[in-house]
Design an enzyme around this catalytic site. Structure first.
Site, PDB file in Angstrom:
ATOM      1  N   HIS A  16      39.954 -11.480  -6.409  1.00  0.00           N
ATOM      2  CA  HIS A  16      40.290 -10.068  -6.640  1.00  0.00           C
ATOM      3  C   HIS A  16      39.785  -9.755  -8.051  1.00  0.00           C
ATOM      4  O   HIS A  16      40.394 -10.156  -9.037  1.00  0.00           O
ATOM      5  CB  HIS A  16      41.810  -9.891  -6.538  1.00  0.00           C
ATOM      6  CG  HIS A  16      42.286  -8.498  -6.804  1.00  0.00           C
ATOM      7  ND1 HIS A  16      42.593  -7.611  -5.799  1.00  0.00           N
ATOM      8  CD2 HIS A  16      42.504  -7.829  -7.970  1.00  0.00           C
ATOM      9  CE1 HIS A  16      42.980  -6.462  -6.329  1.00  0.00           C
ATOM     10  NE2 HIS A  16      42.937  -6.562  -7.634  1.00  0.00           N
ATOM     11  N   CYS A  74      44.899  -1.532 -12.621  1.00  0.00           N
ATOM     12  CA  CYS A  74      46.333  -1.803 -12.725  1.00  0.00           C
ATOM     13  C   CYS A  74      46.984  -0.814 -13.677  1.00  0.00           C
ATOM     14  O   CYS A  74      46.556  -0.671 -14.818  1.00  0.00           O
ATOM     15  CB  CYS A  74      46.540  -3.229 -13.226  1.00  0.00           C
ATOM     16  SG  CYS A  74      48.262  -3.587 -13.583  1.00  0.00           S
ATOM     17  N   ASN A  94      38.988  -1.965  -9.653  1.00  0.00           N
ATOM     18  CA  ASN A  94      38.404  -3.034  -8.839  1.00  0.00           C
ATOM     19  C   ASN A  94      36.890  -2.895  -8.770  1.00  0.00           C
ATOM     20  O   ASN A  94      36.350  -1.802  -8.927  1.00  0.00           O
ATOM     21  CB  ASN A  94      38.917  -2.907  -7.403  1.00  0.00           C
ATOM     22  CG  ASN A  94      40.406  -3.132  -7.330  1.00  0.00           C
ATOM     23  OD1 ASN A  94      41.159  -2.473  -8.028  1.00  0.00           O
ATOM     24  ND2 ASN A  94      40.821  -4.071  -6.512  1.00  0.00           N
ATOM     25  N   ARG A 128      45.146   1.759  -1.419  1.00  0.00           N
ATOM     26  CA  ARG A 128      46.329   1.316  -2.159  1.00  0.00           C
ATOM     27  C   ARG A 128      46.097   1.400  -3.662  1.00  0.00           C
ATOM     28  O   ARG A 128      46.911   1.931  -4.410  1.00  0.00           O
ATOM     29  CB  ARG A 128      46.681  -0.121  -1.737  1.00  0.00           C
ATOM     30  CG  ARG A 128      48.105  -0.520  -2.056  1.00  0.00           C
ATOM     31  CD  ARG A 128      48.266  -1.181  -3.407  1.00  0.00           C
ATOM     32  NE  ARG A 128      47.427  -2.385  -3.515  1.00  0.00           N
ATOM     33  CZ  ARG A 128      47.195  -3.016  -4.639  1.00  0.00           C
ATOM     34  NH1 ARG A 128      47.695  -2.578  -5.777  1.00  0.00           N
ATOM     35  NH2 ARG A 128      46.417  -4.081  -4.663  1.00  0.00           N
ATOM     36  N   HIS A 143      38.200  -7.262 -11.132  1.00  0.00           N
ATOM     37  CA  HIS A 143      38.128  -5.913 -11.698  1.00  0.00           C
ATOM     38  C   HIS A 143      36.848  -5.783 -12.523  1.00  0.00           C
ATOM     39  O   HIS A 143      36.370  -6.753 -13.106  1.00  0.00           O
ATOM     40  CB  HIS A 143      39.357  -5.633 -12.564  1.00  0.00           C
ATOM     41  CG  HIS A 143      40.568  -5.275 -11.747  1.00  0.00           C
ATOM     42  ND1 HIS A 143      41.521  -4.386 -12.158  1.00  0.00           N
ATOM     43  CD2 HIS A 143      40.951  -5.675 -10.510  1.00  0.00           C
ATOM     44  CE1 HIS A 143      42.460  -4.267 -11.227  1.00  0.00           C
ATOM     45  NE2 HIS A 143      42.147  -5.039 -10.220  1.00  0.00           N
TER      46      HIS A 143
END
Lengths: 321, 321
Positions: free
Chosen positions: A218, A251, A262, A16, A220
């Site tokens: 989550h 992003c 990520n 994704r 990065h």
């Protein structure tokens, strides 16, 4: 290090995240091949697609074909992302192969909310109230709260722990008011502002205020501190992480094109396994999937472990010597 | 996190590490330009050159010209590396601009000792006894013990904490027998095998056995855990680190060409400063030096922070808004 979890659950977001910012068009068959390769690595969840407007994220115009095409593997949960009723309906068309549940997503940063979600924080809460109603009407549970920009923001600067906790509280209040049973709180370092002390502070405050909730991180690796921040999470007992094979992703609205996305799943797996924390993942299979992702995306991914290679072969050679 | 040091001392090894494995010939003037740029960043020590055989490390054939050419800056210590009496004499020719002291260097791995030092561990200790005598005869103090492959080895596999401590003990015994007053023990993760728990264990055992010694960590980011390992060191109170701007470098004899080398100085600085640990370094000046190093070396360096950029400009913009 007594709070280290015995095992962690990793959600692989490489497909994704990676394909949403691909700079070359990626054939649907290649996306499916990567998902199928990831299914064989032992990760417990894979986020396979984004049901978003093709105008906004052209890289996911073929989301339906990708979800229809991958081969589900027993024991792996497959998830997708959507932001509106159209997206939810597209996901529900695949409820035989997708794990479909709703999230209450907010941003801790007003400025990032405006840029990434197209609404201020109050507007986003109002939109989420509608979103929850739509999910419940469709018989879909809303069991997760997700806070973007929870550790800092390129457009607003510092986000204090109180602001991050405030964003969680807003979402939890909305959940309570709409009868949603939330099971986990996801905290996202969307733009790579976190540091280990800040992770400890924010996670600590969230856990002490909502002790019944699982916390998910989550992270990065925008500025190289991603794995150290994951270590801080592990020390706080956090047992759920999102990551992307090879460190793909990032992003598209974060304002630093070219920066790592990520944290790399294989580096997180190595960190955990070397410290005796079970992931269920075969790091070598994951590294192979990372090399496949590089071939598909046509670029070198930021993961150091894809270059350095795992310790497995070195250990085997040393034992044989 | 009560053991976090208030400040750390960073030795910048980018010039020495980066140029020893350069794949393109680097003009002497460019090496000097990078050293001068690094001198202005606030790092307290810079390792500027390697006085080694040009046959073995062609990238340092011009070591003398480089050391003669850079502009020393007040408050910065400049060091170099050498392995034999010829190298020591070359260094002593520049004792007005170099901080010249000796190290007792051993490897915790027999296999790595043979490959990198050309002698087994016993042979290396014998060579170090001679080396100490040569330094003392030249009026140069030997005040440092350095252990390579202290956390694992591509050729031998696991290195246990007992083996690492044993290597330190061998070197400390040699120091005691030759009247050297050792001030610091440097532990090197030469091939990127460390993990945070192992760092804690090895550092903990070294500190408890030699409580009077400063401990210094030389970490490689071969597999993406370098900054997390530095965090583990900070938590153990370790206040001295080697690092290389951009993450340049890597051991030419470690057996994984193309893998990232030392941890990136700018990422270490960011980790420390964001946690309130003073480094004295201007991270933006260091990032600029990293971009200069990329230009000079003709390749993209592995540092994520060189891509993502520091938080400084984002914070300033947010404050101005």
């Amino acid at each position: 290090m007594s709070d280290l979890p015995r095992s962690v659950r990793i959600t692989e977001e490489g497909p994704r995240e990676g394909f949403q910012i691909a700079t070359v068009p990626v054939p649907t068959a290649d996306k499916i091949a990567l998902i199928d390769a990831l299914s064989a690595t032992g990760v417990s969840r894979i986020q396979v697609a984004s049901f978003v407007s093709p105008k906004r994220v052209p890289g996911w115009a073929d989301a339906d074909a990708v979800v229809a095409g991958f081969t589900p593997r027993a024991g792996v949960a497959y998830t997708a992302l959507w932001f509106n009723p159209q997206g939810l309906q597209r996901a529900l068309a695949f409820k035989d192969r997708l794990s479909v549940y709703g999230s209450i997503t907010v941003a801790a940063s007003e400025a990032f909310s405006l840029r990434n979600l197209n609404r201020d924080r109050a507007g986003q809460l109002a939109a989420m109230r509608e979103n929850v109603a739509e999910h419940l009407a469709a018989g879909v549970a809303v069991n997760r709260v997700s806070v973007q920009a929870a550790f800092g923001c390129n457009f607003q600067g510092e986000i204090t722990p109180a602001q991050a906790v405030g964003a969680v509280a807003d979402a939890m209040a909305l959940a309570a008011g709409t009868g949603c049973a939330i099971e986990r709180i996801s905290l996202a370092d969307t733009m790579g502002w976190a540091n280990p002390l800040l992770v400890e502070r924010v996670v600590g405050e969230v856990r002490s205020r909502w002790p019944g909730q699982a916390v998910s991180l989550h992270l990065h690796d925008t500025r190289g501190l991603g794995i150290a921040n994951a270590l801080a999470g592990l020390r706080m007992g956090v047992a759920e992480y999102d990551a992307a094979v090879g460190g793909a992703g990032g992003c598209p609205f974060a304002g630093h094109p070219g920066a790592p996305g990520n944290i790399a799943t294989e580096e997180l797996v190595l960190l955990c396994e070397e410290m005796g924390i079970a992931t269920g993942v075969d790091v070598d299979a994951l590294i192979a999937a990372g090399h496949l992702a590089e071939k598909i995306l046509g670029r070198t991914l930021p993961s150091a472990l894809l270059r350095g290679g795992s310790l497995t072969a070195f250990r085997a050679k040393a034992r044989a010597a």
